[in-house]
Design a protein around this motif. Structure first.
Motif, PDB file in Angstrom:
ATOM      1  N   VAL A 260       0.849  -1.186   0.000  1.00  0.00           N
ATOM      2  CA  VAL A 260       0.000   0.000   0.000  1.00  0.00           C
ATOM      3  C   VAL A 260       0.888   1.241   0.000  1.00  0.00           C
ATOM      4  CG1 VAL A 260      -0.193   0.093   2.533  1.00  0.00           C
ATOM      5  CG2 VAL A 260      -2.011   1.086   1.103  1.00  0.00           C
ATOM      6  N   SER A 261       0.418   2.271  -0.680  1.00  0.00           N
ATOM      7  CA  SER A 261       1.130   3.544  -0.637  1.00  0.00           C
ATOM      8  C   SER A 261       0.565   4.388   0.499  1.00  0.00           C
ATOM      9  CB  SER A 261       0.978   4.299  -1.961  1.00  0.00           C
ATOM     10  OG  SER A 261      -0.326   4.844  -2.082  1.00  0.00           O
ATOM     11  N   ASP A 262       1.298   5.404   0.866  1.00  0.00           N
ATOM     12  CA  ASP A 262       0.740   6.388   1.788  1.00  0.00           C
ATOM     13  C   ASP A 262      -0.241   7.258   0.997  1.00  0.00           C
ATOM     14  OD1 ASP A 262       2.791   7.583   0.260  1.00  0.00           O
ATOM     15  OD2 ASP A 262       3.082   9.138   1.762  1.00  0.00           O
ATOM     16  N   THR A 263      -0.970   8.123   1.669  1.00  0.00           N
ATOM     17  CA  THR A 263      -1.992   8.919   0.991  1.00  0.00           C
ATOM     18  C   THR A 263      -1.398   9.986   0.068  1.00  0.00           C
ATOM     19  OG1 THR A 263      -2.178  10.390   2.902  1.00  0.00           O
ATOM     20  CG2 THR A 263      -3.737   8.539   2.766  1.00  0.00           C
ATOM     21  N   THR A 264      -0.123  10.301   0.251  1.00  0.00           N
ATOM     22  CA  THR A 264       0.529  11.259  -0.657  1.00  0.00           C
ATOM     23  C   THR A 264       1.141  10.560  -1.869  1.00  0.00           C
ATOM     24  OG1 THR A 264       2.619  11.137   0.540  1.00  0.00           O
ATOM     25  CG2 THR A 264       1.060  12.847   1.242  1.00  0.00           C
ATOM     26  N   ARG A 265       1.082   9.230  -1.856  1.00  0.00           N
ATOM     27  CA  ARG A 265       1.617   8.399  -2.949  1.00  0.00           C
ATOM     28  C   ARG A 265       3.109   8.650  -3.177  1.00  0.00           C
ATOM     29  NH1 ARG A 265      -3.364   9.817  -6.797  1.00  0.00           N
ATOM     30  NH2 ARG A 265      -4.984   8.846  -5.556  1.00  0.00           N
ATOM     31  N   ILE A 266       3.835   8.686  -2.077  1.00  0.00           N
ATOM     32  CA  ILE A 266       5.284   8.843  -2.151  1.00  0.00           C
ATOM     33  C   ILE A 266       5.986   7.564  -1.724  1.00  0.00           C
ATOM     34  CG2 ILE A 266       7.268  10.082  -1.180  1.00  0.00           C
ATOM     35  CD1 ILE A 266       5.485  12.572  -1.069  1.00  0.00           C
ATOM     36  N   ILE A 267       5.457   6.896  -0.703  1.00  0.00           N
ATOM     37  CA  ILE A 267       6.127   5.725  -0.136  1.00  0.00           C
ATOM     38  C   ILE A 267       5.210   4.509  -0.202  1.00  0.00           C
ATOM     39  CG2 ILE A 267       7.105   4.733   1.974  1.00  0.00           C
ATOM     40  CD1 ILE A 267       7.788   7.633   2.799  1.00  0.00           C
ATOM     41  N   ALA A 268       5.768   3.393  -0.635  1.00  0.00           N
ATOM     42  CA  ALA A 268       5.053   2.110  -0.654  1.00  0.00           C
ATOM     43  C   ALA A 268       5.566   1.245   0.484  1.00  0.00           C
ATOM     44  CB  ALA A 268       5.269   1.408  -1.989  1.00  0.00           C
ATOM     45  N   SER A 269       4.645   0.531   1.122  1.00  0.00           N
ATOM     46  CA  SER A 269       5.009  -0.359   2.221  1.00  0.00           C
ATOM     47  C   SER A 269       4.367  -1.723   2.013  1.00  0.00           C
ATOM     48  CB  SER A 269       4.512   0.203   3.556  1.00  0.00           C
ATOM     49  OG  SER A 269       5.037   1.478   3.793  1.00  0.00           O
ATOM     50  N   PRO A 270       5.097  -2.792   2.357  1.00  0.00           N
ATOM     51  CA  PRO A 270       4.483  -4.130   2.296  1.00  0.00           C
ATOM     52  C   PRO A 270       3.275  -4.173   3.220  1.00  0.00           C
ATOM     53  CG  PRO A 270       6.857  -4.271   2.693  1.00  0.00           C
ATOM     54  CD  PRO A 270       6.473  -2.826   2.837  1.00  0.00           C
TER      55      PRO A 270
END
Length: 168
Positions: free
Chosen positions: A47-57
């Protein structure tokens, strides 16, 4: 064949797939995206954060039958209020598509029959091997521990690649 032209061919094959830029334009700002690594036995989800900068498992879905797998993905989308999907497309090294890529396209096509979901394919060549190398060299994880994290970490790698492409 160039990857963007392959995405355009998706339209002709009956799969509603967008370009990355179209996905960004057509999904509400402030909503995350999910990334999927569609394996033979599992689906890695990120999933990405809401700013669509970082993806996390995020999670690993053990595949059973398509309807259950699709519902699990859609439930995660709903729970995270995700507005789009970035699906890894395992192209061959020469850019051609083999059976695994066709399977990913079939998953997207069948998912669209259940619910229209904005999605894009992201070239995932070497993502799993890059993640495996990272888990071994940087985190020194043994084989058993790697097996538990590699697919969802590969999904994060795929999603992060798409997010990074948007910022270039």
């Amino acid at each position: 064949m160039h990857f963007d032209s392959q995405l355009r061919q998706s339209y002709r094959r009956g799969v509603t797939v967008l370009t990355l830029e179209e996905l960004a334009e057509q999904t509400p700002p402030g909503t995350p995206w999910l990334g999927l690594d569609l394996g033979e036995k599992t689906i890695g989800v990120a999933v990405s954060d809401t700013t669509r900068i970082i993806a996390s498992p995020l999670q690993l879905i053990r595949k059973t039958k398509f309807t259950d797998d699709a519902n699990a993905v859609l439930k995660l989308m709903d729970g995270r209020k995700a507005s789009g999907l970035v699906i890894g497309l395992p192209l061959n090294m020469d850019g051609s598509e083999g059976p695994r890529a066709q399977s990913c396209r079939a998953f997207a096509r069948n998912l669209q029959r259940i619910r229209t979901v904005p999605c894009v394919f992201q070239d995932e060549r070497l993502s799993t091997s890059a993640v495996e190398r990272f888990l071994i060299e940087e985190l020194d994880l043994n084989r058993k521990r790697r097996a538990n994290v590699v697919d969802r970490t590969a999904a994060a790698w795929i999603l992060q690649g798409a997010l990074d492409r948007l910022r270039v």
